[in-house]
Write an enzyme that holds these catalytic residues in place. Sequence first.
Site, mmCIF file in Angstrom:
data_model
loop_
_atom_site.group_PDB
_atom_site.id
_atom_site.type_symbol
_atom_site.label_atom_id
_atom_site.label_comp_id
_atom_site.label_asym_id
_atom_site.label_seq_id
_atom_site.Cartn_x
_atom_site.Cartn_y
_atom_site.Cartn_z
ATOM 1 N N PRO A 125 -17.971 0.033 -4.152
ATOM 2 C CA PRO A 125 -17.372 0.397 -5.435
ATOM 3 C C PRO A 125 -16.075 -0.321 -5.810
ATOM 4 O O PRO A 125 -14.997 0.269 -5.843
ATOM 5 C CB PRO A 125 -17.156 1.904 -5.279
ATOM 6 N N CYS A 126 -16.204 -1.588 -6.158
ATOM 7 C CA CYS A 126 -15.036 -2.363 -6.560
ATOM 8 C C CYS A 126 -14.463 -1.881 -7.894
ATOM 9 O O CYS A 126 -13.303 -2.142 -8.197
ATOM 10 C CB CYS A 126 -15.364 -3.853 -6.611
ATOM 11 N N HIS A 127 -15.257 -1.141 -8.665
ATOM 12 C CA HIS A 127 -14.767 -0.607 -9.934
ATOM 13 C C HIS A 127 -13.698 0.470 -9.713
ATOM 14 O O HIS A 127 -12.981 0.818 -10.648
ATOM 15 C CB HIS A 127 -15.937 -0.038 -10.762
#
Length: 159
Positions: A125-127
């Site tokens: 989850p880079c967001h």
Amino acid sequence: MYSTDYTSPIGEMLIASDGEAVCGVWFYGQKYFPSDDFIKKDDLAIFSDVKRWLDDYFNGLNPKISFKLKPEGTEFRLKVWKILSEIPYGETLTYGEIAGKISPTMSAQAVGGAVGHNPLTILIPCHRVLGTGGKLTGYAGGIDKKMELLKIENILSSN
């Protein structure tokens, strides 16, 4: 390497696998989109698993990953991606906080480069990574998609 497409509520996606693990998930047109020639193969079991996971995610659930992930990258990028994987659903970290987990002298910009090259968008989850003070910065798929993902997790208001 095999691939299939997935239609998400926020854009078309490409999923790649070596047949046993998921090696990539990207939004079409995103920065660092792979140039590899994949063999289209929609009937791999792992693709069904990933699509079901993505369906659940986009429906506001917090699904657990029950399939193998196999991102390829440098030792530094793998270290950053491992930290990303540990950010809980509905929570965020800043680039600086991630840098501090690696080394007291690590730069947030170096972390940002690794985050941007994450080949498993949403699954890793880079967001959930924000700039200083919670500023919405950087997302290889585009800030509009990052905002939508953060709304799904109730990190951003839908207003």
